[in-house]
Structures are given as structure tokens and as C-alpha cells.
Design a protein around this motif. Sequence first.
Motif, short mmCIF file in Angstrom:
data_model
loop_
_atom_site.label_atom_id
_atom_site.label_comp_id
_atom_site.label_asym_id
_atom_site.label_seq_id
_atom_site.Cartn_x
_atom_site.Cartn_y
_atom_site.Cartn_z
N GLY A 159 46.50 -0.21 -65.72
CA GLY A 159 46.77 -1.64 -65.68
C GLY A 159 47.74 -2.06 -66.77
O GLY A 159 48.53 -1.27 -67.26
N GLY A 160 47.65 -3.32 -67.18
CA GLY A 160 48.58 -3.86 -68.16
C GLY A 160 49.70 -4.60 -67.47
O GLY A 160 49.56 -5.05 -66.34
N ARG A 161 50.84 -4.70 -68.13
CA ARG A 161 51.97 -5.42 -67.53
C ARG A 161 52.81 -4.54 -66.61
O ARG A 161 53.56 -5.05 -65.78
N ALA A 162 52.74 -3.23 -66.75
CA ALA A 162 53.57 -2.34 -65.93
C ALA A 162 53.42 -2.60 -64.43
O ALA A 162 54.43 -2.60 -63.72
N PRO A 163 52.21 -2.80 -63.90
CA PRO A 163 52.10 -3.00 -62.45
C PRO A 163 52.93 -4.16 -61.92
O PRO A 163 53.38 -4.14 -60.77
N ALA B 70 41.80 5.08 -57.82
CA ALA B 70 41.19 4.31 -58.90
C ALA B 70 42.25 3.40 -59.49
O ALA B 70 43.35 3.86 -59.81
N ALA B 71 41.93 2.12 -59.62
CA ALA B 71 42.87 1.16 -60.19
C ALA B 71 42.10 0.23 -61.12
O ALA B 71 40.98 -0.17 -60.81
N VAL B 72 42.72 -0.11 -62.24
CA VAL B 72 42.05 -0.93 -63.24
C VAL B 72 42.93 -2.13 -63.60
O VAL B 72 44.15 -2.02 -63.65
N CYS B 73 42.28 -3.26 -63.84
CA CYS B 73 42.92 -4.45 -64.39
C CYS B 73 44.04 -4.96 -63.48
O CYS B 73 43.83 -5.27 -62.33
N HIS B 74 45.27 -5.02 -63.99
CA HIS B 74 46.41 -5.50 -63.23
C HIS B 74 46.97 -4.45 -62.27
O HIS B 74 47.87 -4.77 -61.47
N ALA B 75 46.47 -3.23 -62.31
CA ALA B 75 46.93 -2.20 -61.36
C ALA B 75 46.69 -2.66 -59.93
O ALA B 75 47.39 -2.22 -59.01
N GLY C 247 53.48 3.04 -66.78
CA GLY C 247 54.84 2.56 -67.02
C GLY C 247 54.92 1.84 -68.34
O GLY C 247 53.92 1.68 -69.05
N ASP C 248 56.13 1.40 -68.67
CA ASP C 248 56.31 0.68 -69.93
C ASP C 248 55.44 -0.57 -69.96
O ASP C 248 55.39 -1.34 -69.00
N PHE C 249 54.71 -0.71 -71.05
CA PHE C 249 53.79 -1.81 -71.30
C PHE C 249 52.57 -1.81 -70.39
O PHE C 249 51.93 -2.84 -70.21
N ALA C 250 52.24 -0.63 -69.87
CA ALA C 250 50.91 -0.46 -69.30
C ALA C 250 49.93 -0.59 -70.46
O ALA C 250 50.29 -0.35 -71.62
N GLU C 251 48.71 -0.96 -70.17
CA GLU C 251 47.72 -1.12 -71.24
C GLU C 251 47.42 0.23 -71.86
O GLU C 251 47.25 1.23 -71.16
#
Length: 193
Positions: free
Chosen positions: A88-92, A116-121, A11-15
Motif C-alpha cells: 500500500g501507501g501512495r504508490a498504488p 493479498a493487498a493492504v491499505c491503498h493497494a 513502487g516509489d512511496f509505497a508504505e
Amino acid sequence: MARKKILFLTGDFAEDYETMVPFQMLQMVGHEVHAVCPGKAAGDKVITAIHDFEGDQTYSEKRGHYFVLNASFADVKPADYDALAIAGGRAPEYLRLDRKVIELVQHFFSAGKPVAAVCHAIQILTAADVVRGKKLTAYPAVGPEVTQAGGHYEHVNIDEAVTDGLLVTAPAWPAHPQWIAAFLKVLGTRIEP
């Protein structure tokens, strides 16, 4: 190798790396990967964010690249997919507010499919109430959410991944080699020399 059909949520601003790298690597080894974002269709773009670790108390954020989606979120039927990967990133942070996103995630867990999920996901996983009793990692700031959601947060180095059954998680993009390798193993993907 059996080709898998993988749903990739961004999504927008995902890493940036957490969007571009897994999407391309999963395709590189022969899997069909559909990148989607709620409210967007195939051919639409999301803007990514570059998170870097520059010695500050938290990561820095800069504008990333445009990433073109190759499938439409409205058309997604989770039963058609073998696995789910989440950037991840801010999108989640905002994607977890979408009821269909939560239902998609719950489908993959209840159907016993690899995720599979990474970071903020991992924020999406905690919102979907699917981490209870599972061992996983996330960006450290998400660790308290994992614990509150009943998961067992594993503090690992930023370049390491954690696998619990069919769930593969990592704290951030420096873990891509381990995270993606672990996900490929869970998928049953073999790379021959």
C-alpha cells in the motif's frame, strides 16, 4: 510445505512497513518472492514512505527507506507465479495507471490465484475491476472506491484482515499479523513448531 513463487508489487512511496515486512516474512517462511516496480529493474531502488497514526485526521507521512528490487518488471510473466501481493501507501495511486499492472492483477484473479493487498493497494484492484461482488477491506479513505467498483467494503479495526476466497485484504500495516497469517493460510503454507 510447497514453496510458492510470489510476485510482490511495490513502487516509489509505497508504505515502508507494507513493503519491507511482507517481503521479508514471505521469504522467511520459504517462499520465493520477486519484488518489482514498473519502469525498474532488478537492483534498482524504490523509496518508501512511513505512514503513522499520530492522532491527526489522517495518517502522517515521512520519508522511509530505500528498498532494493530483486526482479525486473519488464521480465514478469504472470503465469510463472503462484500468487500476488501488493504493498500500500501512495504508490498504488500511480501504479494503477499502468496498463501492464492492471493486466497482471486481472491475470491473478481470472486464473484463481491468491492475492493479498493492504491499505491503498486496493486502489489497484478497483482500477482492475476485480472486486465486484467480493468482500474486502482497505484504508477507510479507499472504502468509497471499493463500493463504486461493486465490492462489499468491510469496515474493520486497523489491525484486522478480511478474507474472501483467495483474496486477503487489510486496512493498514497494524494488521500485518492477521493479514500475513491469512495470506499464508490461503497459500497453504504451514508453519510447524
